[in-house]
Write an enzyme that holds these catalytic residues in place. Structure first.
Site, PDB file in Angstrom:
ATOM      1  N   ALA A 115       4.649   5.979  -3.229  1.00 15.69           N
ATOM      2  CA  ALA A 115       4.449   5.196  -4.448  1.00 15.69           C
ATOM      3  C   ALA A 115       3.102   5.514  -5.086  1.00 15.69           C
ATOM      4  O   ALA A 115       2.178   6.014  -4.447  1.00 15.69           O
ATOM      5  CB  ALA A 115       4.549   3.708  -4.141  1.00 15.69           C
ATOM      6  N   HIS A 116       3.011   5.178  -6.371  1.00 14.56           N
ATOM      7  CA  HIS A 116       1.798   5.406  -7.158  1.00 14.56           C
ATOM      8  C   HIS A 116       0.936   4.150  -7.128  1.00 14.56           C
ATOM      9  O   HIS A 116       1.472   3.031  -7.161  1.00 14.56           O
ATOM     10  CB  HIS A 116       2.192   5.736  -8.603  1.00 14.56           C
ATOM     11  CG  HIS A 116       1.103   6.335  -9.424  1.00 14.56           C
ATOM     12  ND1 HIS A 116       0.064   5.596  -9.945  1.00 14.56           N
ATOM     13  CD2 HIS A 116       0.886   7.608  -9.827  1.00 14.56           C
ATOM     14  CE1 HIS A 116      -0.740   6.382 -10.629  1.00 14.56           C
ATOM     15  NE2 HIS A 116      -0.262   7.613 -10.577  1.00 14.56           N
ATOM     16  N   PRO A 117      -0.394   4.289  -7.087  1.00 14.07           N
ATOM     17  CA  PRO A 117      -1.236   3.094  -7.026  1.00 14.07           C
ATOM     18  C   PRO A 117      -1.356   2.333  -8.345  1.00 14.07           C
ATOM     19  O   PRO A 117      -1.872   1.212  -8.360  1.00 14.07           O
ATOM     20  CB  PRO A 117      -2.599   3.650  -6.602  1.00 14.07           C
ATOM     21  CG  PRO A 117      -2.611   5.053  -7.103  1.00 14.07           C
ATOM     22  CD  PRO A 117      -1.198   5.533  -6.954  1.00 14.07           C
ATOM     23  N   LEU A 118      -0.883   2.916  -9.454  1.00 14.76           N
ATOM     24  CA  LEU A 118      -1.085   2.292 -10.761  1.00 14.76           C
ATOM     25  C   LEU A 118       0.197   2.112 -11.564  1.00 14.76           C
ATOM     26  O   LEU A 118       0.193   1.388 -12.566  1.00 14.76           O
ATOM     27  CB  LEU A 118      -2.079   3.121 -11.591  1.00 14.76           C
ATOM     28  CG  LEU A 118      -3.504   3.232 -11.027  1.00 14.76           C
ATOM     29  CD1 LEU A 118      -4.312   4.241 -11.822  1.00 14.76           C
ATOM     30  CD2 LEU A 118      -4.181   1.874 -11.029  1.00 14.76           C
TER      31      LEU A 118
ATOM     32  N   MET B  36       0.517   3.868   0.561  1.00 12.67           N
ATOM     33  CA  MET B  36       1.663   3.303  -0.144  1.00 12.67           C
ATOM     34  C   MET B  36       2.896   4.192  -0.027  1.00 12.67           C
ATOM     35  O   MET B  36       3.807   4.113  -0.851  1.00 12.67           O
ATOM     36  CB  MET B  36       1.320   3.121  -1.624  1.00 12.67           C
ATOM     37  CG  MET B  36       0.137   2.209  -1.891  1.00 12.67           C
ATOM     38  SD  MET B  36      -0.316   2.168  -3.651  1.00 12.67           S
ATOM     39  CE  MET B  36       1.183   1.493  -4.373  1.00 12.67           C
TER      40      MET B  36
END
Length: 406
Positions: free
Chosen positions: A228-231, A225
């Site tokens: 970006a953060h996955p959550l 990603m």
């Protein structure tokens, strides 16, 4: 000098993971005796360029605060010296390949008979059990096999990407130091030592907590990603008009404050971005909306405004910028230490602070075989015995080492 003052550590490690472990212990006050092979020493002595004087910068970084002795453990004399060191040691740390310590006669079972209170720590590629226990491993393999390289990179369809830092090596070293201190606490209660071990593979796996949580909950493997953060979103890098910054507007409070700074109240009413789950579901659209706005002003403007609004943010520094950052300097994370032949050498500082027993970088990394004679003498070898060990090729002194290595 440090909370571990008085702890005696025999260091049979090389390159990165093991030396990270013993570096942590040494910086917190432990007496660490680093044993290097004859005739070449630790492989990091040859990770060049760069050099500082005639020493490899890589070796200097990983081995400050340690005393150095050069031994050939395959000789009777070298084995005798090691047994004597182990006899009064609190900790032994090794990261040899599978089976090497047993073949040398210094496996856990044998050393525990000699010194039942010894804390024996092993670091390896995959651990001492399981189907891969006989494999050798490096950080690259750990990052690949742990899944890290599958979700690192700019986009989900891109090639696998390794994290730039050797994170499994460094994490394994920190985990090993943590394990040693836990075992030391147990020993203080019971008087008994034990075998502590970890691996690069496990160290890499524990770096995947968020991605593992997603995979275990959904049965879907997360993909790359970018930043970006996955959550959570927005929680990533954005390009300002002059350079990149990072913005942590992940929770609802910070999201609304970010919109205030950007002058974009309409995005708060956009159903695609109303909640954190909405923003994650429409991440590409969110990135496009925010990127267009961040690119209108320079980084200094956004960082000042975001910080004033209470939104976590920061510049994307290169390594020189990070080392010169005023917070780095204020926290003593770049310091100078005196080396026996190079004079003052810059190095990273101790990342753990103590109010009562502060650790310290006290001395530079040892020259190859620098403390051989002094250590042998301190452990009861007289001048004739030391000469005999040298003649046997069981030990190497600093002067001889310079001839062989240089």
């Amino acid at each position: 000098m440090g909370p571990l003052s008085g702890l005696k550590v025999v260091d049979l490690t090389h390159v990165m993971a093991g030396p990270t472990c013993t570096l942590m212990l040494a910086d917190m006050g432990a007496e660490v005796i680093k044993i290097e092979k004859i005739p070449a020493g630790d492989d990091t002595r040859y990770m060049v360029p760069p050099r500082i004087g005639d020493e490899a910068a890589a070796f200097l970084m990983m081995n400050r605060n340690k005393k150095g002795i050069a031994l050939d453990l395959k000789t009777p004399g070298g084995a005798k010296v090691l047994r004597r060191l182990i006899g009064s040691a609190d900790v032994l740390v090794e990261n040899f390949g599978p089976g090497v310590m047993d073949r040398l006669g210094f496996g856990y079972a044998e050393t525990a008979r000699q010194n039942p209170a010894l804390i024996y720590c092993s670091l390896s590629g995959f651990g001492r059990s399981g189907p891969y226990k006989h494999r050798r491993g490096f950080d690259l393999m750990a990052q690949a096999m742990s899944g890290i390289m599958s979700f690192t990179g700019e986009n989900p369809d891109g090639p696998p990407v390794k994290c730039g830092a050797p994170l499994s090596d460094i994490t394994a070293g920190i985990l090993a130091a943590l394990g040693i201190l836990a075992a030391y606490t147990h020993r203080l209660k019971t008087g008994r030592g034990q075998w502590v071990e970890t691996s690069l593979f496990e160290a890499a796996l524990v770096q995947t907590y968020w991605q593992a949580a997603i995979a275990l909950a959904t049965g879907v493997a997360p993909k790359a990603m970018g930043s970006a953060h996955p959550l959570n979103a927005p929680y990533q890098a954005f390009e300002a008009s002059d350079k990149w910054i990072v913005v942590g507007g992940a929770n609802q409070k910070h999201w609304m404050r970010t919109l205030d700074v950007l002058g974009a109240p309409e995005l708060a009413r956009d159903p695609r971005f109303k909640t954190g789950a909405d923003r994650m579901a429409h991440l590409k659209q969110l990135e496009a909306e925010l990127s267009a706005r961040f690119q209108t002003r320079p980084a200094a403007h956004w960082l000042s405004a975001l910080e004033e609004a209470g939104v976590p943010c920061g510049p994307v520094n290169d390594m020189l910028q990070a080392l010169a950052d005023p917070q780095t300097i204020a926290r003593d994370m770049v310091i100078e230490v005196e080396h026996s032949s190079l004079g003052a050498v810059k190095t990273l500082g101790l990342p753990i602070k103590f109010s009562q027993t502060p650790g310290k970088v006290r001395s530079g990394a040892p020259r190859y075989g620098e403390h051989t004679a002094a250590i042998l003498s301190a452990y009861g070898f007289d001048a004739d015995e030391i000469a005999a060990l040298e003649n046997e090729g069981a030990v190497a002194m600093a002067i001889l080492a310079q001839e062989k290595v240089g």
